[in-house]
Design a protein around this motif. Structure first.
Motif: not given
Length: 482
Positions: A51, A54, A282-286, A293, A295-296, A306, A309
């Motif tokens: 996580h 952003d 606001r998070r982005s998952q990697r 990535n 989810c951004k 998104f 996604q």
């Protein structure tokens, strides 16, 4: 708190706990809480991804701020407040206050001035209840209570900042000395130090810093904070007023209200003060394995779109319980399960039993008999919903076996399954492995000159296959689920 409390609504969106999908780390999650990595072709849960923060923003005014500013403000919004009584957002209310004129004037005139105060629209708490003065501007400026340990905390923070700077300077000094020593060895090897010493004099010692100051005198002495000593003292007894006077619950704070602001240590409602609203991120998952990535979101906090996604609902078939029945130990009961295809291409689904070493075998309380043939599900098409003829002729196109397929419509297939419980009471839990494959059609990025001249451009077709365990909770023994 869940978004929906209705079990039918939870089953439709796939966020209930009746159907759980197995992640790559052998954890069971609903399909709405899983990500799909297209590069690894694996399902990822929240613990299988990294996580990244952003941006910071206020959930009330949607003000966006950088991380440095959020750190200075202690992750709090300067303009928005939470109600200390119920926790809802406070709103600014305007009121007119009469200000008296000159008393020496024979005809004094009262002036009306606009003032502002904070009000809670849920529990009707206001800043006037605790004696906070009204402000002339709606932007804020309400007085905050002084904490008794503010100076102590600031001294501790200053002390640890100095320690961090000292450690950083010590690491930088060690790097410089190690580099200089390596250079000195090379210079001695080729005899360059002797010629340099004759021309420019002696070389500075490696213990001196770049600025010419020694490391011993580079920083000031750091004073450690005073150590708190324990005092042995008997606990004071409660006064008699706690037993004789009646308790007024309207003036005493609850435990939840006290824990919302532990620094204030308030015990009565008159001691409450508004709390600055906490910032959101606001998070982005990697993916942890391939670092792509999954989810951004957009950088703007007011946007719900998104950039990337890759959730499980968009790439994995959605399994639901369409019809259940009465279960008894040792007796076979027929249930109806449904599969939905979220992709734009047809998929082929097969069912396999679990491995002997699988952990889900311990949680099973029943045996399930699933179709042995491959089930083909049509691609998702939004126009079929408005075309009644196309949905009715869907079963004729695939030539389904009525003993296996219950019904078929657009991108959804319902099929039969037999369940045999192994226990006398409890929940009916079944587990199996779901395998599906589909054709991923993509245009090639690099094409030859001869192929680009042709009118018909070929597209690449890649077969993507994925398998994961599924756990289904069909209800309870000797009870009807639906």
């Amino acid at each position: 708190m869940e978004l929906f409390q209705d079990p039918i609504a939870l089953s439709i969106i796939g966020s209930d706990d009746h159907v759980l999908y197995g992640c790559h780390c052998d954890k069971l999650k609903p399909i709405t809480k899983l990500y799909y990595c297209r590069h690894c072709t694996k399902l990822r849960c929240a613990k299988c991804v990294t996580h990244e923060v952003d941006s910071f923003y206020c959930p009330n005014c949607l003000e966006n701020m950088p991380s440095t500013e959020a750190k200075i403000k202690k992750n709090r919004c300067a303009n928005c407040f939470d109600c200390p009584s119920c926790g809802h957002s406070l709103s600014v209310r305007a009121t007119a206050v009469s200000v008296g004129g000159n008393p020496l004037d024979e005809s004094p005139k009262t002036n009306v001035k606009k003032m502002h105060y904070l009000n809670c629209g849920f529990c009707r708490w206001t800043t006037r209840d605790v004696g906070l003065a009204d402000q002339a501007t709606p932007s804020g400026g309400w007085a905050e209570p002084e904490l008794p340990f503010t100076k102590k905390m600031s001294s501790l923070l200053e002390y640890y900042k100095q320690l961090a700077q000292q450690d950083k300077a010590e690491k930088a000094r060690q790097k410089i000395t190690s580099r200089r020593r390596s250079n000195m060895l090379i210079m001695d090897r080729y005899g360059y130090t002797l010629s340099l010493g004759k021309k420019s004099g002696s070389i500075s010692s490696p213990n001196t810093s770049i600025l010419g100051k020694t490391n011993s005198a580079s920083g000031k002495e750091i004073q450690a904070p005073t150590i708190v000593t324990t005092i042995e003292q008997d606990v004071e007894q409660l006064p008699d007023s706690f037993y004789t006077e009646p308790l007024c619950l309207e003036e005493v704070l609850t435990l939840d209200q006290r824990l919302k602001n532990p620094a204030l240590s308030a015990t009565k409602t008159k001691e409450l003060h508004p709390k600055h609203k906490h910032l959101k991120v606001r998070r982005s998952q990697r993916c942890k394995r391939c670092e792509h990535n999954l989810c951004k979101p957009e950088f703007n906090p007011s946007s719900i779109k998104f950039k990337i996604q890759l959730v499980g609902m968009q790439y994995c078939p959605l399994l639901q319980i369409a019809k259940s029945g009465n279960f008894s130990q040792g007796e076979s009961t027929q249930v109806v399960l449904s599969l939905s295809n979220p992709l734009d291409s047809a998929i082929n689904v097969t069912f396999m039993p679990l491995n002997v070493d699988d952990k889900l075998n311990r949680t099973q309380t029943s045996d399930i008999e699933l179709p042995t043939d491959t089930i083909t599900i049509a691609a998702k098409d939004a126009t079929v919903e408005f075309d009644g003829i196309g949905s009715s002729s869907m079963s004729e196109q695939f030539d389904d076996d009525p003993k296996v397929i219950h019904a078929r419509s657009s991108n959804k297939v319902s099929f039969y399954a037999n369940v045999i419980p192994n226990k006398e009471s409890g929940k009916v839990v079944a587990a199996f492995t779901l395998n599906y494959s589909y054709k991923l059609i993509t245009a090639p990025l690099i094409m030859k000159v001869e192929e680009s001249l042709d009118s018909e451009k070929k597209k690449e077709e890649n077969i993507v296959s994925l398998s994961f365990p599924v756990q289904v909770k069909l209800g309870e023994i000797n009870a009807t689920l639906c």
